[in-house]
Design a protein around this motif. Structure first.
Motif, PDB file in Angstrom:
ATOM      1  N   MET E   1       1.259 -34.617 -19.360  1.00  0.00           N
ATOM      2  CA  MET E   1       1.037 -34.054 -20.698  1.00  0.00           C
ATOM      3  C   MET E   1      -0.395 -33.501 -20.798  1.00  0.00           C
ATOM      4  SD  MET E   1       3.952 -34.509 -22.059  1.00  0.00           S
ATOM      5  CE  MET E   1       3.900 -34.402 -23.842  1.00  0.00           C
ATOM      6  N   MET E   2      -0.543 -32.533 -21.656  1.00  0.00           N
ATOM      7  CA  MET E   2      -1.833 -31.871 -21.785  1.00  0.00           C
ATOM      8  C   MET E   2      -2.190 -31.736 -23.260  1.00  0.00           C
ATOM      9  SD  MET E   2      -1.573 -28.772 -19.107  1.00  0.00           S
ATOM     10  CE  MET E   2      -0.310 -28.124 -20.201  1.00  0.00           C
ATOM     11  N   LEU E   3      -3.521 -31.721 -23.519  1.00  0.00           N
ATOM     12  CA  LEU E   3      -3.997 -31.621 -24.897  1.00  0.00           C
ATOM     13  C   LEU E   3      -4.487 -30.214 -25.207  1.00  0.00           C
ATOM     14  CD1 LEU E   3      -5.969 -34.975 -25.198  1.00  0.00           C
ATOM     15  CD2 LEU E   3      -3.599 -34.476 -25.829  1.00  0.00           C
ATOM     16  N   PHE E   4      -4.212 -29.765 -26.418  1.00  0.00           N
ATOM     17  CA  PHE E   4      -4.702 -28.479 -26.911  1.00  0.00           C
ATOM     18  C   PHE E   4      -5.294 -28.682 -28.304  1.00  0.00           C
ATOM     19  CE2 PHE E   4      -1.541 -27.378 -23.804  1.00  0.00           C
ATOM     20  CZ  PHE E   4      -2.055 -26.260 -23.174  1.00  0.00           C
ATOM     21  N   HIS E   5      -6.424 -28.029 -28.529  1.00  0.00           N
ATOM     22  CA  HIS E   5      -7.079 -28.010 -29.832  1.00  0.00           C
ATOM     23  C   HIS E   5      -6.577 -26.766 -30.560  1.00  0.00           C
ATOM     24  CE1 HIS E   5     -10.478 -26.885 -32.502  1.00  0.00           C
ATOM     25  NE2 HIS E   5     -10.796 -28.151 -32.519  1.00  0.00           N
ATOM     26  N   VAL E   6      -6.102 -26.954 -31.787  1.00  0.00           N
ATOM     27  CA  VAL E   6      -5.534 -25.845 -32.542  1.00  0.00           C
ATOM     28  C   VAL E   6      -6.163 -25.803 -33.937  1.00  0.00           C
ATOM     29  CG1 VAL E   6      -3.399 -24.869 -33.507  1.00  0.00           C
ATOM     30  CG2 VAL E   6      -3.340 -26.058 -31.305  1.00  0.00           C
ATOM     31  N   ARG E   7      -6.607 -24.619 -34.336  1.00  0.00           N
ATOM     32  CA  ARG E   7      -7.042 -24.418 -35.729  1.00  0.00           C
ATOM     33  C   ARG E   7      -6.037 -23.517 -36.426  1.00  0.00           C
ATOM     34  NH1 ARG E   7     -12.719 -23.085 -38.743  1.00  0.00           N
ATOM     35  NH2 ARG E   7     -11.768 -22.380 -40.691  1.00  0.00           N
ATOM     36  N   MET E   8      -5.590 -23.924 -37.599  1.00  0.00           N
ATOM     37  CA  MET E   8      -4.650 -23.130 -38.386  1.00  0.00           C
ATOM     38  C   MET E   8      -5.276 -22.831 -39.749  1.00  0.00           C
ATOM     39  SD  MET E   8      -1.116 -25.300 -37.771  1.00  0.00           S
ATOM     40  CE  MET E   8      -0.900 -26.257 -36.239  1.00  0.00           C
ATOM     41  N   ASP E   9      -5.321 -21.543 -40.095  1.00  0.00           N
ATOM     42  CA  ASP E   9      -5.787 -21.105 -41.421  1.00  0.00           C
ATOM     43  C   ASP E   9      -4.614 -20.479 -42.150  1.00  0.00           C
ATOM     44  OD1 ASP E   9      -8.875 -21.431 -41.408  1.00  0.00           O
ATOM     45  OD2 ASP E   9      -8.455 -20.460 -39.494  1.00  0.00           O
ATOM     46  N   VAL E  10      -4.254 -21.059 -43.291  1.00  0.00           N
ATOM     47  CA  VAL E  10      -3.101 -20.583 -44.055  1.00  0.00           C
ATOM     48  C   VAL E  10      -3.554 -19.561 -45.098  1.00  0.00           C
ATOM     49  CG1 VAL E  10      -1.162 -21.289 -45.508  1.00  0.00           C
ATOM     50  CG2 VAL E  10      -2.054 -22.857 -43.773  1.00  0.00           C
ATOM     51  N   ARG E  11      -2.858 -18.438 -45.156  1.00  0.00           N
ATOM     52  CA  ARG E  11      -3.160 -17.414 -46.176  1.00  0.00           C
ATOM     53  C   ARG E  11      -1.859 -17.037 -46.871  1.00  0.00           C
ATOM     54  NH1 ARG E  11      -8.078 -16.697 -44.235  1.00  0.00           N
ATOM     55  NH2 ARG E  11      -8.382 -16.497 -41.979  1.00  0.00           N
ATOM     56  N   LYS E  50     -10.952 -25.927 -47.482  1.00  0.00           N
ATOM     57  CA  LYS E  50     -10.126 -24.825 -47.003  1.00  0.00           C
ATOM     58  C   LYS E  50      -8.651 -25.231 -46.945  1.00  0.00           C
ATOM     59  CE  LYS E  50     -13.676 -22.641 -44.115  1.00  0.00           C
ATOM     60  NZ  LYS E  50     -13.821 -21.395 -44.890  1.00  0.00           N
ATOM     61  N   HIS E  51      -7.766 -24.214 -46.999  1.00  0.00           N
ATOM     62  CA  HIS E  51      -6.349 -24.439 -46.726  1.00  0.00           C
ATOM     63  C   HIS E  51      -6.149 -24.268 -45.218  1.00  0.00           C
ATOM     64  CE1 HIS E  51      -1.912 -23.712 -48.135  1.00  0.00           C
ATOM     65  NE2 HIS E  51      -2.054 -24.743 -47.333  1.00  0.00           N
ATOM     66  N   SER E  52      -6.768 -25.142 -44.443  1.00  0.00           N
ATOM     67  CA  SER E  52      -6.850 -25.023 -42.989  1.00  0.00           C
ATOM     68  C   SER E  52      -6.792 -26.416 -42.387  1.00  0.00           C
ATOM     69  CB  SER E  52      -8.188 -24.384 -42.565  1.00  0.00           C
ATOM     70  OG  SER E  52      -8.380 -23.139 -43.188  1.00  0.00           O
ATOM     71  N   ASN E  53      -6.429 -26.479 -41.110  1.00  0.00           N
ATOM     72  CA  ASN E  53      -6.491 -27.763 -40.425  1.00  0.00           C
ATOM     73  C   ASN E  53      -6.959 -27.601 -38.993  1.00  0.00           C
ATOM     74  OD1 ASN E  53      -4.163 -27.869 -38.359  1.00  0.00           O
ATOM     75  ND2 ASN E  53      -3.095 -27.172 -40.213  1.00  0.00           N
ATOM     76  N   TYR E  54      -7.540 -28.669 -38.444  1.00  0.00           N
ATOM     77  CA  TYR E  54      -7.730 -28.834 -37.004  1.00  0.00           C
ATOM     78  C   TYR E  54      -6.669 -29.811 -36.539  1.00  0.00           C
ATOM     79  CZ  TYR E  54     -12.375 -26.605 -36.724  1.00  0.00           C
ATOM     80  OH  TYR E  54     -13.427 -25.718 -36.748  1.00  0.00           O
ATOM     81  N   SER E  55      -5.999 -29.476 -35.439  1.00  0.00           N
ATOM     82  CA  SER E  55      -4.966 -30.340 -34.892  1.00  0.00           C
ATOM     83  C   SER E  55      -5.157 -30.497 -33.395  1.00  0.00           C
ATOM     84  CB  SER E  55      -3.577 -29.728 -35.145  1.00  0.00           C
ATOM     85  OG  SER E  55      -3.263 -29.767 -36.520  1.00  0.00           O
ATOM     86  N   ILE E  56      -4.592 -31.601 -32.871  1.00  0.00           N
ATOM     87  CA  ILE E  56      -4.520 -31.809 -31.424  1.00  0.00           C
ATOM     88  C   ILE E  56      -3.041 -31.928 -31.065  1.00  0.00           C
ATOM     89  CG2 ILE E  56      -5.180 -33.281 -29.488  1.00  0.00           C
ATOM     90  CD1 ILE E  56      -7.616 -32.018 -30.786  1.00  0.00           C
ATOM     91  N   ASP E  79      -3.257 -17.771 -39.462  1.00  0.00           N
ATOM     92  CA  ASP E  79      -4.024 -17.404 -38.272  1.00  0.00           C
ATOM     93  C   ASP E  79      -4.171 -18.671 -37.450  1.00  0.00           C
ATOM     94  OD1 ASP E  79      -4.371 -14.791 -38.897  1.00  0.00           O
ATOM     95  OD2 ASP E  79      -6.378 -15.016 -39.720  1.00  0.00           O
ATOM     96  N   ILE E  80      -3.748 -18.613 -36.196  1.00  0.00           N
ATOM     97  CA  ILE E  80      -3.779 -19.800 -35.333  1.00  0.00           C
ATOM     98  C   ILE E  80      -4.642 -19.479 -34.118  1.00  0.00           C
ATOM     99  CG2 ILE E  80      -2.382 -21.308 -33.854  1.00  0.00           C
ATOM    100  CD1 ILE E  80      -0.095 -21.028 -35.778  1.00  0.00           C
ATOM    101  N   HIS E  81      -5.529 -20.409 -33.751  1.00  0.00           N
ATOM    102  CA  HIS E  81      -6.340 -20.230 -32.553  1.00  0.00           C
ATOM    103  C   HIS E  81      -6.233 -21.487 -31.685  1.00  0.00           C
ATOM    104  CE1 HIS E  81      -9.287 -18.243 -30.074  1.00  0.00           C
ATOM    105  NE2 HIS E  81      -9.849 -19.425 -29.910  1.00  0.00           N
ATOM    106  N   VAL E  82      -5.855 -21.302 -30.417  1.00  0.00           N
ATOM    107  CA  VAL E  82      -5.576 -22.409 -29.503  1.00  0.00           C
ATOM    108  C   VAL E  82      -6.649 -22.492 -28.419  1.00  0.00           C
ATOM    109  CG1 VAL E  82      -3.940 -23.296 -27.796  1.00  0.00           C
ATOM    110  CG2 VAL E  82      -3.092 -22.171 -29.875  1.00  0.00           C
ATOM    111  N   THR E  83      -7.152 -23.694 -28.158  1.00  0.00           N
ATOM    112  CA  THR E  83      -8.139 -23.921 -27.102  1.00  0.00           C
ATOM    113  C   THR E  83      -7.636 -25.030 -26.181  1.00  0.00           C
ATOM    114  OG1 THR E  83      -9.876 -23.454 -28.716  1.00  0.00           O
ATOM    115  CG2 THR E  83     -10.567 -24.425 -26.621  1.00  0.00           C
ATOM    116  N   PRO E  84      -7.461 -24.746 -24.891  1.00  0.00           N
ATOM    117  CA  PRO E  84      -7.025 -25.816 -23.985  1.00  0.00           C
ATOM    118  C   PRO E  84      -8.139 -26.840 -23.755  1.00  0.00           C
ATOM    119  CG  PRO E  84      -7.296 -23.731 -22.791  1.00  0.00           C
ATOM    120  CD  PRO E  84      -7.563 -23.431 -24.231  1.00  0.00           C
TER     121      PRO E  84
END
Lengths: 99, 99, 99, 99, 99, 99, 99, 99, 99, 99
Positions: E1-11, E50-56, E79-84
């Motif tokens: 399994m692998m981890l990814f950092h994800v930021r989601m901004d809802v508009r 913000k109407h946003s989250n950081y997720s793993i 808007d979603i941005h993914v960082t491995p």
């Protein structure tokens, strides 16, 4: 005469009616070609992949350039960025039509 | 042949010795003028207020363009940005030397 | 033939009717797959988390690339950014189909 | 196996001695070519006009990719940006070696 | 399994009807909580103001992550941005549930 | 206790002596692991391809967080960006150690 | 108690009816003044030339701050950016009401 | 009196009725010219190629400047950025009307 | 004559010897004041809090402006950005010396 | 009196000798505290995780503010950004010392 580097990015609204769009694009083309024939719109290139162009204008003053650009039929739908150009000390094309 | 729009921003280190600076600038000028005479470096303009230029290159391939740019004597001190250009549908200069 | 790196970001309006959306996406897929079969659209990858792709095109000229990209059914709804590619001196895949 | 899009921008200090520079570039090339032969460094392209590349890596995990990238001889002199890639629904190259 | 950092901004569009808004937010919550219970959506934090989250996310592949993210009921409005992510050499939580 | 999302980008000078570099990195590791064992440095992940990390801190106040961060041996060589986090209404891990 | 620096940029839609606009602005003012009187909204300044403000909040936790900000009547029309503040070692106003 | 540098970028909606547009532009012109005649709006220049201006204001306080700017008929359609100016030690125009 | 808006940001190296710094700043001041007396450097304002200025130049051509700017003693230590200005249709100062 | 919002980011060179660093930081502290005691430097907060601060100045003019800021011992090592503030229509602290 002086040269200016101009970038134009066109952003037409998606809800523009097709005939309105065709009409404004046709007027833009006629306006552009008339200025090209006078030599004031010296170069015009499409940026690959975009509804954008790089252009070179050869005009007598800042006021003349603004009059030309703000008269573009697409002006309300464009982002325009102007950069003034000077003669480069390494430029060899002394007989080139731009200067 | 194909056209490319190129912006070059020169950032020479402040501690470069004056004679080293003069030598590299002279080599850059000779290199540039030779390419202008072949027609590959089609246009070269100074950006007012900056040690920068906008240029138009007329080459046969991406590889040829990279070979030319990476061979610039000032290449290690430059930021270079390349934009591929296409024929604009409103362009009237059919007899122009770029195409 | 020459390679170009292309990023496409799709921004479909939220008020596009579902059937209009399905129709344009289907046309986009057919258009893309026809170009992939000719080898001109050499690679196509989805960017994780986005309605975006990175692509590699293998074309004969800047004009051919712009004709392909501006013909995309989704072209009015896309931001496209093109980067010209050259052969890397460390590249070993001499027999690779891109060159 | 999974694909990742990687951009690398190299910024070598101007005061690096020529032999140190040649040595590190030679080690970088050997390191890169070994990884290309294993298939992990699937593609490598030069960005025209820059000391930069776009690459595609084909690895088993994020950890494996970081181990590869942080082992690059030029790693201390690079800005690296990684984007995870997924299969595109329009992609036709089912038999392509990347997946 | 692998981890990814994800930021989601809802508009969300301002003209979305309140019941449509409530319905989509409720579906988003159910979708998110089901994934959290499987362990695939490992962490979820609100960004203050913000109407946003950081997720793993903890997934098996890039494809699995894209399938999860593009299935989000709010995906068209984000808007979603993914960082491995990779294991940090100073990380002590060997027994932590993420790996 | 409160959670904060922190990104740290390390930029060590190229002319740092190897032993000085090894010493500071070792001190950083010890400092980090001590804080992880207290639970204040709740998570630590490497960003793939960069000398950077994403971290989650669990502290009692802004002042405590600044004291921790400015005490990092690598603090003079880091860009640090802090984002305060709040409980997400969809979060299910009620029994999770962060809250 | 802890201090946070907050910037709020208001973007009201142009097609908002004047009475709806007046009503929401009035509710925003009442909401803000109630929080100012409790001391939680410690400072509030207009940015000259903009429909924006810089504010200082004095709250017990990140969660409390997010509850306050997301409850703002104008929240759906605002971009909000929060920065946590710590005591400055040169600060002399020990008796100041913020701490 | 104090000087401020102000940039104004006008973004009129495309669907504004022509008569509404003409009316608001006329009111803007009258408002601007009245302030110019009092000396408070000391300079006003059009930025070539844009619906934007650079201006210099000469006012007694920040509050007075905000009152002037927020009273502009086009204020709801403008991005405004204000920079405070001070006397330059090399400035020779002691008798200039700005101070 | 034509007007140009110019921003100059000075970045002097920290290791410049104090007497070298004083000498170059003195030459810059003399150069600037001579141009102000001719009317070509029409305005000069300090940006509060920065080693920067906004200036207005009144010159006959782009070439003249570049000659002036590249002759600045501080030119190697400056970032300069030039914006061409045109007459604003609302401008009332007909008798002003700029036009 | 007028209020200004100021952000200061300190960037001390890594090769500054420790005693030189201690001396300049001590002078900065004394300078700052003297101004705080006069009321001109009304607020001073550390930004968590950074060698930066947000401050509020209460001065009589732009010139006075520039004189204060350019006299900071750390001025050559700082990026400073100034924003003029006006009274907010919702502000209740009429008796607050800032106005």
């Amino acid at each position: 005469m002086m040269l200016f580097h101009v970038r134009m990015d066109v952003r037409l609204p998606h809800d523009l009616a097709p005939e309105a769009r065709a009409e404004i694009v046709a007027r833009e083309k006629a306006y552009s070609q008339e200025l090209q024939r006078t030599g004031k719109w010296a170069h015009l290139w499409r940026i690959v992949g975009k509804h954008s162009n790089y252009s070179i204008f050869d005009v007598e003053s800042n006021d003349e350039l603004h009059t030309i650009l703000s008269g573009l039929p697409l002006f309300p739908y464009m982002d325009i960025h102007v950069t003034p150009l000077a003669t480069h000390p390494s430029y060899v094309a002394a007989a080139d039509h731009e200067r």
